[in-house]
Design an enzyme around this catalytic site. Structure first.
Site, PDB file in Angstrom:
ATOM      1  CE  LYS A 101       0.876   0.364 -15.836  1.00  0.00           C
ATOM      2  NZ  LYS A 101       1.031   1.301 -14.690  1.00  0.00           N
TER       3      LYS A 101
HETATM    4  O1  LIG Z   1      -0.811  -4.348 -13.953  1.00  0.00           O
HETATM    5  C1  LIG Z   1      -0.606  -3.308 -13.330  1.00  0.00           C
HETATM    6  C2  LIG Z   1       0.404  -2.428 -13.669  1.00  0.00           C
HETATM    7  C3  LIG Z   1       0.619  -1.334 -12.887  1.00  0.00           C
HETATM    8  N1  LIG Z   1      -0.126  -1.082 -11.796  1.00  0.00           N
HETATM    9  C4  LIG Z   1       0.200   0.110 -10.993  1.00  0.00           C
HETATM   10  O2  LIG Z   1       0.658  -0.317  -9.706  1.00  0.00           O
HETATM   11  C5  LIG Z   1       0.119   0.516  -8.700  1.00  0.00           C
HETATM   12  C6  LIG Z   1      -0.806  -0.294  -7.821  1.00  0.00           C
HETATM   13  O3  LIG Z   1      -1.267   0.485  -6.746  1.00  0.00           O
HETATM   14  P1  LIG Z   1      -2.019  -0.164  -5.466  1.00  0.00           P
HETATM   15  O4  LIG Z   1      -2.407   1.013  -4.658  1.00  0.00           O
HETATM   16  O5  LIG Z   1      -0.998  -1.045  -4.766  1.00  0.00           O
HETATM   17  O6  LIG Z   1      -3.175  -0.923  -5.982  1.00  0.00           O
HETATM   18  C7  LIG Z   1      -0.567   1.671  -9.412  1.00  0.00           C
HETATM   19  O7  LIG Z   1       0.395   2.695  -9.610  1.00  0.00           O
HETATM   20  C8  LIG Z   1      -0.950   1.067 -10.747  1.00  0.00           C
HETATM   21  O8  LIG Z   1      -1.032   2.027 -11.773  1.00  0.00           O
HETATM   22  C9  LIG Z   1      -1.124  -1.943 -11.462  1.00  0.00           C
HETATM   23  O9  LIG Z   1      -1.837  -1.768 -10.458  1.00  0.00           O
HETATM   24  N2  LIG Z   1      -1.339  -3.050 -12.232  1.00  0.00           N
END
Ligand SMILES: O=c1ccn([C@@H]2O[C@H](COP(=O)(O)O)[C@@H](O)[C@H]2O)c(=O)[nH]1
Length: 271
Positions: free
Chosen positions: A96
């Site tokens: 990001k």
């Molecule tokens: O909008 C967003 C953008 C990035 N993320 C990232 O995705 C994963 C989600 O992890 P989970 O364990 O499946 O919840 C994490 O790396 C976030 O930084 C997001 O969740 N939302």
């Protein structure tokens, strides 16, 4: 080599839409019996790559969980990125990054130049300094057949007030989507994508089928954050074919013994 959009289409065709997140949270390292260190994060990442290879087409290492271990963490991440790419996985580095144009150019070169220690297939970037500030990053990506995923409507509830606000005649999210879509030049599946959370109603952000057409959509929020694979069609309907469905904790919580089976089980739900 084909461009990122074409490689993504091929990954969808062969393995379906699931993207396995590589997020070595402190609690997960403990559950996996690994030390809370760069070495632990490296081992966690490499085992996840092993389990993902051949079962899915895409992985998404979360850079922060490596970065927190400093230079040793970055060395660990380099090994994980290289192992994933060597295993034939498409790698989306979830870093990001967002800054003024000249600084973004350096980020683009760091993550998207072939042979760079941190080389990935695609990078997540923030448009908060203006999509125009990403211009040089789009150029670096295009030059090397790489991809970008630009934050549009994120899965966290705190994002909505800003991302659904008006920006002229559109919402902020829809303005970002329109500018990114232009970069794809009418391709069936372009190399420049958006992040659109699976936890939200994209209509509330003005993210219509029209504005998303031809644009890859990285959709975090499946699994741990509550969205279900069965929701994919309802949430994204006509553009569901372009969705990369990302799950991290819901898969990683299976532990080192169960992760291969968990990935296979979840991948089947997004085939
Ligand atoms: O909008 C967003 C953008 C990035 N993320 C990232 O995705 C994963 C989600 O992890 P989970 O364990 O499946 O919840 C994490 O790396 C976030 O930084 C997001 O969740 N939302």
């Amino acid at each position: 080599m084909s461009d990122f959009g074409a490689r993504l289409a091929a990954a969808f065709h062969t393995h379906g839409r699931l993207c396995v997140g590589i997020d070595p949270h402190e609690a997960l390292l403990a559950e996996w019996g690994l030390p809370e260190s760069a070495a632990g994060a490296r081992e966690f990442g490499l085992r996840t790559v092993d389990a993902a290879a051949g079962r899915v087409g895409i992985v998404k290492p979360q850079v922060s969980f490596f970065e927190r271990h400093g230079s040793a963490g970055f060395a660990a991440l380099e090994d994980v990125l290289a192992a994933a790419r060597a295993a034939g996985l498409l790698v989306i580095a979830d870093a990001k990054r967002g800054d003024i144009g000249s600084t973004m150019d350096a980020y683009g070169r760091a993550w998207l130049t072939p042979g760079s220690p941190l080389e990935a297939d695609a990078l997540t970037v923030s448009p908060y300094l203006g999509v125009g500030a990403l211009s040089g990053t789009f150029d670096v990506a295009a030059q090397h057949g790489k991809g970008l995923f630009v934050l549009a409507a994120t899965s966290n509830p705190e994002g909505a007030v800003l991302q659904s606000a008006a920006a002229g005649e559109r919402t902020v999210a829809a303005q970002v989507a329109a500018e990114v879509g232009e970069r794809n030049g009418g391709a069936q599946l372009g190399s420049f994508g958006l992040v659109v959370g699976a936890t939200l109603d994209r209509g509330a952000f003005g993210l219509t089928d029209e504005v998303l057409s031809g644009t890859p959509i990285l959709a975090p929020g499946f699994g741990f954050q509550g969205a279900r694979p069965a929701d994919l069609g309802r949430l994204f309907d006509a553009v569901a074919v372009n969705v990369v469905a990302s799950e991290s904790r819901s898969i990683l919580s299976a532990g080192p013994e169960g992760i291969s089976a968990r990935i296979a089980e979840r991948a089947a739900l997004y085939a």
